[in-house]
Design a protein around this motif. Sequence first.
Motif, short mmCIF file in Angstrom:
data_model
loop_
_atom_site.label_atom_id
_atom_site.label_comp_id
_atom_site.label_asym_id
_atom_site.label_seq_id
_atom_site.Cartn_x
_atom_site.Cartn_y
_atom_site.Cartn_z
N ASP A 1 0.85 -1.18 0.00
CA ASP A 1 0.00 0.00 0.00
C ASP A 1 0.89 1.24 0.00
O ASP A 1 1.96 1.25 0.63
N VAL A 2 0.48 2.27 -0.70
CA VAL A 2 1.28 3.48 -0.76
C VAL A 2 0.99 4.40 0.42
O VAL A 2 1.91 4.94 1.03
N GLU A 3 -0.27 4.58 0.76
CA GLU A 3 -0.65 5.50 1.83
C GLU A 3 -0.88 4.74 3.13
O GLU A 3 -1.89 4.09 3.31
N ASN B 1 5.10 5.31 4.98
CA ASN B 1 4.28 5.04 3.81
C ASN B 1 5.02 4.15 2.80
O ASN B 1 6.21 3.86 2.96
N GLY B 2 4.31 3.70 1.80
CA GLY B 2 4.86 2.76 0.85
C GLY B 2 6.06 3.28 0.07
O GLY B 2 7.00 2.54 -0.22
N VAL B 3 6.05 4.55 -0.26
CA VAL B 3 7.17 5.14 -1.00
C VAL B 3 8.42 5.17 -0.12
O VAL B 3 9.52 4.80 -0.56
N GLU B 4 8.26 5.58 1.13
CA GLU B 4 9.40 5.59 2.06
C GLU B 4 9.92 4.17 2.28
O GLU B 4 11.14 3.96 2.33
N ALA C 1 9.79 1.65 0.18
CA ALA C 1 10.52 1.24 -1.03
C ALA C 1 11.92 1.88 -1.08
O ALA C 1 12.90 1.23 -1.47
N LYS C 2 12.02 3.13 -0.66
CA LYS C 2 13.32 3.81 -0.66
C LYS C 2 14.27 3.15 0.34
O LYS C 2 15.46 2.99 0.06
#
Length: 77
Positions: A55-57, A62-65, A67-68
């Motif tokens: 999930d991104v949010e 969050n999902g973006v963080e 993935a980083k």
Amino acid sequence: MKLSCITIDDEPFALKLISSFVEKNQDLEMISSFNSAKNALKFLENNLVDCIFLDVEMPDLNGVEFAKILAKKNQKS
């Protein structure tokens, strides 16, 4: 050969739905599900998976963080 997978979503209904799709796919093997990205990161410190449904949010991380963080860890390996 099956791909090992985990699912990560803070919403219980969404997590259950995504997990059920993974379990119905013969090419995927569900290893674990998480309602927290932080718990998933702890799991991934000692376990390898081929695929992550994320999930991104989400609160906290969050999902973006997420993935980083994984990308940085994989660069160091």
